[in-house]
Design a protein around this motif. Structure first.
Motif, PDB file in Angstrom:
ATOM      1  N   TYR A  24      37.586   7.167  38.853  1.00 15.81           N
ATOM      2  CA  TYR A  24      38.189   7.345  37.533  1.00 15.81           C
ATOM      3  C   TYR A  24      37.483   6.432  36.540  1.00 15.81           C
ATOM      4  CZ  TYR A  24      41.769   7.095  33.868  1.00 15.81           C
ATOM      5  OH  TYR A  24      42.443   7.120  32.672  1.00 15.81           O
ATOM      6  N   LEU A  25      37.089   6.968  35.375  1.00 15.94           N
ATOM      7  CA  LEU A  25      36.313   6.216  34.395  1.00 15.94           C
ATOM      8  C   LEU A  25      37.153   5.608  33.282  1.00 15.94           C
ATOM      9  CD1 LEU A  25      33.122   8.443  34.052  1.00 15.94           C
ATOM     10  CD2 LEU A  25      33.575   6.538  35.615  1.00 15.94           C
ATOM     11  N   GLY A  26      38.475   5.747  33.374  1.00 14.64           N
ATOM     12  CA  GLY A  26      39.332   5.068  32.419  1.00 14.64           C
ATOM     13  C   GLY A  26      39.717   5.863  31.198  1.00 14.64           C
ATOM     14  N   TYR A  27      39.482   7.188  31.202  1.00 15.48           N
ATOM     15  CA  TYR A  27      39.782   8.008  30.038  1.00 15.48           C
ATOM     16  C   TYR A  27      40.457   9.307  30.461  1.00 15.48           C
ATOM     17  CZ  TYR A  27      36.613   5.031  27.349  1.00 15.48           C
ATOM     18  OH  TYR A  27      36.015   3.962  26.737  1.00 15.48           O
ATOM     19  N   HIS A  28      41.281   9.822  29.564  1.00 19.32           N
ATOM     20  CA  HIS A  28      41.787  11.183  29.668  1.00 19.32           C
ATOM     21  C   HIS A  28      41.159  12.004  28.555  1.00 19.32           C
ATOM     22  CE1 HIS A  28      45.740  10.250  32.049  1.00 19.32           C
ATOM     23  NE2 HIS A  28      44.650  10.139  32.775  1.00 19.32           N
ATOM     24  N   VAL A  29      40.982  13.268  28.835  1.00 16.26           N
ATOM     25  CA  VAL A  29      40.355  14.173  27.870  1.00 16.26           C
ATOM     26  C   VAL A  29      41.180  15.443  27.768  1.00 16.26           C
ATOM     27  CG1 VAL A  29      38.869  15.134  29.676  1.00 16.26           C
ATOM     28  CG2 VAL A  29      38.226  15.405  27.285  1.00 16.26           C
ATOM     29  N   ALA A  30      41.262  15.982  26.567  1.00 15.15           N
ATOM     30  CA  ALA A  30      41.980  17.241  26.337  1.00 15.15           C
ATOM     31  C   ALA A  30      41.167  18.111  25.397  1.00 15.15           C
ATOM     32  CB  ALA A  30      43.363  16.971  25.740  1.00 15.15           C
ATOM     33  N   ALA A  31      41.325  19.403  25.532  1.00 15.06           N
ATOM     34  CA  ALA A  31      40.630  20.339  24.655  1.00 15.06           C
ATOM     35  C   ALA A  31      41.451  21.606  24.541  1.00 15.06           C
ATOM     36  CB  ALA A  31      39.232  20.658  25.193  1.00 15.06           C
ATOM     37  N   VAL A  99      44.278  15.637  11.742  1.00 19.24           N
ATOM     38  CA  VAL A  99      44.895  15.369  13.047  1.00 19.24           C
ATOM     39  C   VAL A  99      46.323  15.896  13.147  1.00 19.24           C
ATOM     40  CG1 VAL A  99      45.519  13.578  14.712  1.00 19.24           C
ATOM     41  CG2 VAL A  99      43.389  13.393  13.400  1.00 19.24           C
ATOM     42  N   PRO A 100      47.197  15.706  12.134  1.00 22.98           N
ATOM     43  CA  PRO A 100      48.556  16.258  12.270  1.00 22.98           C
ATOM     44  C   PRO A 100      48.568  17.757  12.515  1.00 22.98           C
ATOM     45  CG  PRO A 100      48.479  14.686  10.464  1.00 22.98           C
ATOM     46  CD  PRO A 100      47.063  14.902  10.898  1.00 22.98           C
ATOM     47  N   GLU A 101      47.691  18.495  11.823  1.00 24.59           N
ATOM     48  CA  GLU A 101      47.631  19.946  12.034  1.00 24.59           C
ATOM     49  C   GLU A 101      47.103  20.288  13.423  1.00 24.59           C
ATOM     50  OE1 GLU A 101      46.595  18.293   9.423  1.00 24.59           O
ATOM     51  OE2 GLU A 101      46.902  19.403   7.552  1.00 24.59           O
ATOM     52  N   LEU A 102      46.121  19.512  13.890  1.00 20.05           N
ATOM     53  CA  LEU A 102      45.609  19.742  15.238  1.00 20.05           C
ATOM     54  C   LEU A 102      46.693  19.502  16.288  1.00 20.05           C
ATOM     55  CD1 LEU A 102      42.082  18.037  15.072  1.00 20.05           C
ATOM     56  CD2 LEU A 102      42.583  20.486  15.041  1.00 20.05           C
ATOM     57  N   LEU A 103      47.438  18.433  16.116  1.00 20.41           N
ATOM     58  CA  LEU A 103      48.497  18.125  17.075  1.00 20.41           C
ATOM     59  C   LEU A 103      49.587  19.195  17.073  1.00 20.41           C
ATOM     60  CD1 LEU A 103      48.842  14.274  16.554  1.00 20.41           C
ATOM     61  CD2 LEU A 103      47.687  15.475  18.420  1.00 20.41           C
ATOM     62  N   GLU A 104      49.873  19.718  15.908  1.00 22.08           N
ATOM     63  CA  GLU A 104      50.870  20.784  15.838  1.00 22.08           C
ATOM     64  C   GLU A 104      50.393  22.026  16.578  1.00 22.08           C
ATOM     65  OE1 GLU A 104      53.372  23.338  12.467  1.00 22.08           O
ATOM     66  OE2 GLU A 104      52.019  21.712  11.873  1.00 22.08           O
ATOM     67  N   ALA A 105      49.090  22.286  16.485  1.00 18.04           N
ATOM     68  CA  ALA A 105      48.540  23.459  17.166  1.00 18.04           C
ATOM     69  C   ALA A 105      48.384  23.238  18.663  1.00 18.04           C
ATOM     70  CB  ALA A 105      47.184  23.815  16.551  1.00 18.04           C
ATOM     71  N   SER A 106      48.492  21.989  19.128  1.00 20.98           N
ATOM     72  CA  SER A 106      48.238  21.685  20.535  1.00 20.98           C
ATOM     73  C   SER A 106      49.391  22.065  21.450  1.00 20.98           C
ATOM     74  CB  SER A 106      47.949  20.186  20.706  1.00 20.98           C
ATOM     75  OG  SER A 106      49.117  19.420  20.473  1.00 20.98           O
ATOM     76  N   SER A 107      50.450  22.612  20.901  1.00 17.29           N
ATOM     77  CA  SER A 107      51.605  22.970  21.734  1.00 17.29           C
ATOM     78  C   SER A 107      51.334  24.182  22.616  1.00 17.29           C
ATOM     79  CB  SER A 107      52.826  23.247  20.851  1.00 17.29           C
ATOM     80  OG  SER A 107      52.546  24.282  19.925  1.00 17.29           O
ATOM     81  N   GLY A 108      50.171  24.833  22.429  1.00 16.39           N
ATOM     82  CA  GLY A 108      49.827  25.987  23.250  1.00 16.39           C
ATOM     83  C   GLY A 108      49.148  25.580  24.548  1.00 16.39           C
ATOM     84  N   ASP A 109      48.135  26.345  24.939  1.00 17.78           N
ATOM     85  CA  ASP A 109      47.434  26.120  26.200  1.00 17.78           C
ATOM     86  C   ASP A 109      46.408  25.006  26.020  1.00 17.78           C
ATOM     87  OD1 ASP A 109      46.491  26.340  28.740  1.00 17.78           O
ATOM     88  OD2 ASP A 109      45.278  28.124  28.369  1.00 17.78           O
ATOM     89  N   VAL A 110      46.652  23.843  26.624  1.00 21.83           N
ATOM     90  CA  VAL A 110      45.783  22.679  26.478  1.00 21.83           C
ATOM     91  C   VAL A 110      45.120  22.372  27.814  1.00 21.83           C
ATOM     92  CG1 VAL A 110      45.658  20.228  25.881  1.00 21.83           C
ATOM     93  CG2 VAL A 110      47.239  21.729  24.653  1.00 21.83           C
ATOM     94  N   TYR A 111      43.801  22.249  27.808  1.00 22.79           N
ATOM     95  CA  TYR A 111      43.080  21.763  28.986  1.00 22.79           C
ATOM     96  C   TYR A 111      43.168  20.242  28.985  1.00 22.79           C
ATOM     97  CZ  TYR A 111      39.147  20.255  31.846  1.00 22.79           C
ATOM     98  OH  TYR A 111      38.370  19.631  32.779  1.00 22.79           O
ATOM     99  N   PHE A 112      43.624  19.670  30.076  1.00 26.85           N
ATOM    100  CA  PHE A 112      43.805  18.219  30.150  1.00 26.85           C
ATOM    101  C   PHE A 112      43.243  17.736  31.477  1.00 26.85           C
ATOM    102  CE2 PHE A 112      45.625  14.128  29.589  1.00 26.85           C
ATOM    103  CZ  PHE A 112      46.089  14.046  28.280  1.00 26.85           C
ATOM    104  N   ASP A 113      42.455  16.664  31.428  1.00 29.54           N
ATOM    105  CA  ASP A 113      41.796  16.217  32.653  1.00 29.54           C
ATOM    106  C   ASP A 113      41.519  14.723  32.583  1.00 29.54           C
ATOM    107  OD1 ASP A 113      40.624  16.314  35.135  1.00 29.54           O
ATOM    108  OD2 ASP A 113      39.006  17.671  34.567  1.00 29.54           O
ATOM    109  N   GLN A 114      41.145  14.178  33.714  1.00 30.10           N
ATOM    110  CA  GLN A 114      40.633  12.819  33.772  1.00 30.10           C
ATOM    111  C   GLN A 114      39.125  12.847  33.536  1.00 30.10           C
ATOM    112  OE1 GLN A 114      41.402  12.684  37.803  1.00 30.10           O
ATOM    113  NE2 GLN A 114      43.544  12.015  37.690  1.00 30.10           N
ATOM    114  N   ALA A 115      38.602  11.804  32.940  1.00 32.36           N
ATOM    115  CA  ALA A 115      37.157  11.599  32.942  1.00 32.36           C
ATOM    116  C   ALA A 115      36.838  10.889  34.253  1.00 32.36           C
ATOM    117  CB  ALA A 115      36.724  10.768  31.747  1.00 32.36           C
TER     118      ALA A 115
END
Length: 243
Positions: A24-31, A99-115
């Protein structure tokens, strides 16, 4: 879905518990991507990036009113959150810009992973062999994961064409391990440039980007922070003698 779950099942069955192989490299990533004509126009088609110490957001517009976004943040907790959208709001909710608009849109299908990276002493056992991220994930910090996976498949097929499976698997690993190891080492060094831990590192990185067009900077300085190169498609002379 993480590296642990994508490639871990075969690896676990053949080589043992996957925790011993994942660094684990110490980061989480989402897209994620979404449709919002107004937000897409505000972002524009050029890649836009906002970096704060230990946090980074990138986004760009795609065709017909869509956009794609990328989030990265440092955390000591390697476990993935149960609610990715809530985790992003918690980490990035204090920021402005889009960022607020992006976060609002993130309620859908989010890819989330560890780096994370995968490091193994042996990539094969009997006639079971691993390729790509399953044996040598280099992480998003390094890039080149797809090209290394395709190259690995090509090298494996080339070596298997010589007949003896056990020797072919050993030669495949001998050829692919050095570039994978170099790329992983680069990825670990690059974490401080992709998601700097301090404001002065952010300033330094941004100035390097601005100066990248100058020949001296491009050839002398940036070369130290670019991914390593090398050609593994040419078979070593000793391998030809064995075949």
């Amino acid at each position: 879905m993480s590296i642990r779950h994508r490639a871990g099942r075969v690896r676990e069955l053949a080589f043992g518990s996957e925790e011993q192989f994942v660094r684990y490299l110490g980061y989480h990533v989402a897209a994620f991507s979404a449709q919002d004509v107004g937000l897409s126009r505000r972002i524009g088609e050029r890649y836009q990036m906002l970096t704060m110490p230990n946090r980074m957001i990138g986004c760009y517009a795609v065709g017909e009113g869509g956009f794609a976004s990328f989030f990265l943040y440092r955390t000591d907790d390697w476990r993935l959150p149960d609610d990715p959208a809530a985790a992003l709001r918690d980490r990035f909710g204090d920021l402005g810009w889009v960022v607020p608009e992006l976060l609002e849109a993130s309620s859908g299908d989010v890819y989330f992973d560890q780096a994370a990276q995968v490091e193994m002493d042996n990539w094969h056992r009997d006639r079971i062999v691993l390729v790509g991220d399953a044996c040598g994930a280099v992480s998003l910090f390094a890039g080149h994961g797809a090209s290394l996976a395709m190259t690995g498949a090509y090298v494996l097929a080339e070596e298997l064409a010589d007949g003896n499976v056990e020797e072919a698997l050993a030669r495949y690993q001998a050829r692919m391990r050095p570039p994978v190891t170099r790329t992983q080492e680069f990825g670990r060094r690059f974490t401080e440039w992709m998601a700097p831990s301090s404001r002065w590192r952010i300033v330094l990185r941004d100035w390097m980007f601005r100066l990248a067009g100058l020949p001296f900077v491009r050839t002398r300085i940036l070369a130290s922070v670019l991914p390593p190169t090398g050609n593994v498609l040419d078979r070593p002379q000793q391998d030809r003698a064995l075949s």
